[in-house]
Design a protein around this motif. Structure first.
Motif, PDB file in Angstrom:
ATOM      1  N   SER A 249       0.875  -1.162   0.000  1.00 28.25           N
ATOM      2  CA  SER A 249       0.000   0.000   0.000  1.00 28.25           C
ATOM      3  C   SER A 249       0.908   1.206   0.000  1.00 28.25           C
ATOM      4  N   GLY A 250       0.394   2.337  -0.418  1.00 21.52           N
ATOM      5  CA  GLY A 250       1.220   3.530  -0.468  1.00 21.52           C
ATOM      6  C   GLY A 250       1.524   4.028   0.929  1.00 21.52           C
ATOM      7  N   GLU A 251       2.458   4.971   1.003  1.00 14.57           N
ATOM      8  CA  GLU A 251       2.806   5.510   2.301  1.00 14.57           C
ATOM      9  C   GLU A 251       1.611   6.191   2.966  1.00 14.57           C
ATOM     10  N   ASP A 252       0.681   6.699   2.142  1.00 16.93           N
ATOM     11  CA  ASP A 252      -0.503   7.340   2.678  1.00 16.93           C
ATOM     12  C   ASP A 252      -1.652   6.369   2.843  1.00 16.93           C
ATOM     13  N   GLY A 253      -1.370   5.066   2.655  1.00 14.30           N
ATOM     14  CA  GLY A 253      -2.397   4.055   2.823  1.00 14.30           C
ATOM     15  C   GLY A 253      -3.192   3.793   1.567  1.00 14.30           C
ATOM     16  N   GLU A 254      -2.941   4.512   0.462  1.00 14.70           N
ATOM     17  CA  GLU A 254      -3.682   4.315  -0.763  1.00 14.70           C
ATOM     18  C   GLU A 254      -3.210   3.042  -1.462  1.00 14.70           C
ATOM     19  N   VAL A 255      -4.143   2.167  -1.802  1.00 12.66           N
ATOM     20  CA  VAL A 255      -3.813   0.920  -2.465  1.00 12.66           C
ATOM     21  C   VAL A 255      -3.423   1.193  -3.911  1.00 12.66           C
ATOM     22  N   LYS A 256      -2.319   0.637  -4.347  1.00 14.82           N
ATOM     23  CA  LYS A 256      -1.808   0.909  -5.683  1.00 14.82           C
ATOM     24  C   LYS A 256      -2.483   0.061  -6.753  1.00 14.82           C
ATOM     25  N   SER A 257      -3.058  -1.083  -6.391  1.00 15.32           N
ATOM     26  CA  SER A 257      -3.691  -1.945  -7.371  1.00 15.32           C
ATOM     27  C   SER A 257      -4.742  -2.792  -6.679  1.00 15.32           C
ATOM     28  N   LEU A 258      -5.880  -2.980  -7.338  1.00 16.32           N
ATOM     29  CA  LEU A 258      -6.920  -3.810  -6.752  1.00 16.32           C
ATOM     30  C   LEU A 258      -6.443  -5.249  -6.616  1.00 16.32           C
ATOM     31  N   LEU A 259      -5.653  -5.719  -7.599  1.00 19.80           N
ATOM     32  CA  LEU A 259      -5.119  -7.071  -7.519  1.00 19.80           C
ATOM     33  C   LEU A 259      -4.210  -7.227  -6.311  1.00 19.80           C
ATOM     34  N   LEU A 260      -3.386  -6.214  -6.077  1.00 23.10           N
ATOM     35  CA  LEU A 260      -2.432  -6.299  -4.978  1.00 23.10           C
ATOM     36  C   LEU A 260      -3.081  -6.080  -3.626  1.00 23.10           C
ATOM     37  N   LEU A 261      -4.371  -5.762  -3.628  1.00 21.26           N
ATOM     38  CA  LEU A 261      -5.113  -5.660  -2.370  1.00 21.26           C
ATOM     39  C   LEU A 261      -5.369  -7.037  -1.778  1.00 21.26           C
ATOM     40  N   LEU A 262      -5.325  -8.055  -2.629  1.00 20.54           N
ATOM     41  CA  LEU A 262      -5.591  -9.413  -2.172  1.00 20.54           C
ATOM     42  C   LEU A 262      -4.513  -9.880  -1.190  1.00 20.54           C
ATOM     43  N   PRO A 263      -4.895 -10.743  -0.242  1.00 26.67           N
ATOM     44  CA  PRO A 263      -3.884 -11.332   0.650  1.00 26.67           C
ATOM     45  C   PRO A 263      -2.833 -12.071  -0.171  1.00 26.67           C
ATOM     46  N   LEU A 264      -1.643 -12.119   0.346  1.00 26.16           N
ATOM     47  CA  LEU A 264      -0.544 -12.744  -0.375  1.00 26.16           C
ATOM     48  C   LEU A 264      -0.850 -14.198  -0.711  1.00 26.16           C
ATOM     49  N   GLU A 265      -1.535 -14.898   0.180  1.00 27.90           N
ATOM     50  CA  GLU A 265      -1.854 -16.298  -0.068  1.00 27.90           C
ATOM     51  C   GLU A 265      -2.668 -16.459  -1.351  1.00 27.90           C
ATOM     52  N   LEU A 266      -3.617 -15.534  -1.589  1.00 30.31           N
ATOM     53  CA  LEU A 266      -4.412 -15.578  -2.815  1.00 30.31           C
ATOM     54  C   LEU A 266      -3.573 -15.196  -4.026  1.00 30.31           C
ATOM     55  N   LEU A 267      -2.686 -14.227  -3.847  1.00 28.27           N
ATOM     56  CA  LEU A 267      -1.799 -13.845  -4.950  1.00 28.27           C
ATOM     57  C   LEU A 267      -0.921 -15.022  -5.375  1.00 28.27           C
ATOM     58  N   LEU A 268      -0.385 -15.732  -4.399  1.00 29.16           N
ATOM     59  CA  LEU A 268       0.458 -16.877  -4.723  1.00 29.16           C
ATOM     60  C   LEU A 268      -0.350 -17.977  -5.407  1.00 29.16           C
ATOM     61  N   HIS A 269      -1.617 -18.123  -5.007  1.00 27.32           N
ATOM     62  CA  HIS A 269      -2.473 -19.110  -5.655  1.00 27.32           C
ATOM     63  C   HIS A 269      -2.720 -18.733  -7.117  1.00 27.32           C
ATOM     64  N   ILE A 270      -2.925 -17.465  -7.381  1.00 28.84           N
ATOM     65  CA  ILE A 270      -3.105 -17.003  -8.756  1.00 28.84           C
ATOM     66  C   ILE A 270      -1.828 -17.225  -9.562  1.00 28.84           C
ATOM     67  N   LEU A 271      -0.686 -16.906  -8.951  1.00 27.59           N
ATOM     68  CA  LEU A 271       0.589 -17.087  -9.652  1.00 27.59           C
ATOM     69  C   LEU A 271       0.883 -18.555  -9.945  1.00 27.59           C
ATOM     70  N   SER A 272       0.292 -19.453  -9.178  1.00 33.09           N
ATOM     71  CA  SER A 272       0.549 -20.877  -9.400  1.00 33.09           C
ATOM     72  C   SER A 272       0.037 -21.355 -10.757  1.00 33.09           C
ATOM     73  N   TYR A 273      -0.842 -20.584 -11.383  1.00 27.70           N
ATOM     74  CA  TYR A 273      -1.352 -20.934 -12.703  1.00 27.70           C
ATOM     75  C   TYR A 273      -0.452 -20.397 -13.822  1.00 27.70           C
ATOM     76  N   LEU A 274       0.544 -19.613 -13.461  1.00 30.59           N
ATOM     77  CA  LEU A 274       1.461 -19.052 -14.450  1.00 30.59           C
ATOM     78  C   LEU A 274       2.745 -19.864 -14.503  1.00 30.59           C
ATOM     79  N   ASP A 275       3.402 -19.827 -15.639  1.00 29.76           N
ATOM     80  CA  ASP A 275       4.673 -20.513 -15.819  1.00 29.76           C
ATOM     81  C   ASP A 275       5.734 -19.891 -14.915  1.00 29.76           C
ATOM     82  N   ALA A 276       6.525 -20.751 -14.259  1.00 33.55           N
ATOM     83  CA  ALA A 276       7.520 -20.269 -13.296  1.00 33.55           C
ATOM     84  C   ALA A 276       8.559 -19.364 -13.960  1.00 33.55           C
TER      85      ALA A 276
END
Length: 458
Positions: free
Chosen positions: A70-97
């Protein structure tokens, strides 16, 4: 020019070996490569330990419950990056390493941070294989490379995997006993019992029906060597071949395979290791010899450190490790010029693959052994039965993949877990004498006079 650490070896009183090299080679193969059956192995229990669940794989520097940015002022830079890291890693698991490693860091700082974190790759690997990996914990283990190798090789060797196979029969007219890929898999060198060493250009293989071009090295009409071409090693653009005629020949691949040196030994050369500052040879007369190919008189020292022929040898800037038919593994410390360890074994090690701190070896009973170096010494960590029915003739390992070949006419591909997970077993019509892997190419030496090539798409 870098100085060459000397090995304080001394010749002993043994005389020259005058036995006919062809007869000597035949006797050796009859003795060392005699068939060992499954019944012979039945009474041997592999010394494996139960798998341990690595809970720490899911706990570390990253909080899986929180969004990583999140930004220094608390503003989220991306809706995708708002997701918990666990969900982000799950999404990345569908992409080629490889795509994740090469492309995502260019998108934003946050994804660069996620990709650079070791825990990202540990979690990804653990969710895919559900086994202890790596077998030996390493502080500087290359998790991204291991993950890429594991995923790509697993995908390509699956039942519906995308790979090409070529059986090249135009180079040799006798058993191919040594194979070595060069320049990322675009070139290959083979050694055979027809006494020839052949250089294969694989760059046009499979393109519009084009074939690999093959060229025997040397100008001798009777062959590259006067005995079986038994072993190969390479350092940069130089390749050396060892033969039952007791010679080591060095070839300049950058100069179309011209011979640059011919080194005369005292007995058949059974194994080689080639480093920038030293060339090591294990021979039939129980010796390990050290050469400096840059010198006019290349022999540095030679010493009999085994009581039987030396079958395999590996080295780095500190250690020289040799395995012998006498069922010993000897570790020589180059820094102090002395034998550091002498390990007694139940079987003899026919082949070895070494990437510090892991040493993998195959023995004459079809078992795979794994050693780890720590504090300057080597420790036996595991013994595995990976399914071979007789001698393991070739072994190659990296952070994420393991290949083995055997006189049981198979090449097997494994994930180096504890115990190894076999991905596939490739059957052949003859014994398989060795394996080499580079880039997208896998090469195997066949007793059926062929070079077997598997190639993965880009």
């Amino acid at each position: 020019m870098a100085s060459t650490p000397e090995m304080e070896f001394d010749y002993d009183s043994d005389g020259e070996i005058s036995e006919d090299p062809e007869r000597q080679a035949m006797d050796y193969v009859s003795r060392v490569l005699s068939t060992v059956t499954l019944q012979d192995k039945a009474s041997r229990t592999p010394h494996t330990l139960p798998m341990e669940v690595q809970d720490e794989m899911l706990h570390g520097g990253l909080d899986l419950k929180k969004s990583p940015v999140s930004g220094e002022d608390g503003e989220v830079k991306s809706l995708l990056l708002l997701l918990p890291l666990e969900l982000l890693l799950h999404i990345l698991s569908y992409l080629d390493a490889r795509f994740i490693l090469c492309v995502l860091p260019l998108v934003c700082h946050t994804l660069r941070y996620i990709v650079s974190e070791k825990m990202t790759w540990r979690v990804r690997v653990q969710k895919k294989i559900h086994a202890k990996f790596p077998i030996q914990e390493q502080k500087d283990f290359d998790w991204p490379s291991a993950c890429i190798q594991l995923e790509e090789h697993t995908s390509h060797w699956s039942d519906n995997g995308n790979r090409e196979h070529y059986s090249l029969a135009d180079g040799h007219y006798a058993s191919v006993d040594a194979v070595l890929l060069l320049q990322g898999g675009s070139l290959c060198v083979t050694g055979s019992r027809d006494r020839n060493v052949c250089l294969w250009d694989l760059r046009n293989l499979g393109r519009d029906q084009e074939k690999a071009t093959v060229k025997p090295l040397g100008t001798d009409k009777t062959g590259t060597h006067k005995g079986w071409a038994w072993t190969l090693a390479a350092c940069e653009n130089r390749v050396c071949s060892g033969s039952w005629d007791s010679t080591i020949k060095i070839w300049d691949i950058g100069a179309e395979g011209q011979m640059v040196q011919d080194i005369r030994g005292r007995a058949a050369i059974l194994c080689l290791a080639y480093l920038p500052d030293i060339l090591l040879a294990g021979s039939y007369d129980k010796r390990v010899s050290a050469y400096d190919p840059r010198a006019a008189s290349p022999l540095i020292k030679s010493r009999k450190i085994h009581s039987s022929p030396v079958l395999s040898i590996v080295a780095d800037d500190r250690h020289i490790v040799s395995g012998s038919e006498d069922r010993t593994l000897v570790v020589f410390d180059r820094r102090v010029n002395a034998v550091l360890q002498r390990i007694q074994l139940d079987n003899y090690l026919f082949c070895m693959s070494y990437q510090s701190p892991q040493l993998w070896a195959g023995d004459n009973h079809g078992l795979v052994h794994m050693y780890g170096s720590h504090g300057g010494t080597f420790q036996h960590l595991r013994t595995f039965d990976v399914g071979h029915e007789s001698q393991i003739t070739g072994i190659w390992h990296s952070a994420g993949i393991l290949y083995t070949t055997s006189t049981d006419k198979t090449m097997k591909v494994h994930i180096p877990t504890d115990p190894p997970t076999t991905i596939t077993s490739q059957s052949h019509n003859c014994v398989v004498n060795g394996v080499s892997v580079a880039g997208r190419t896998v090469a195997a030496a066949s007793g059926g006079q062929t070079l077997e090539i598997w190639r993965f798409p880009e």
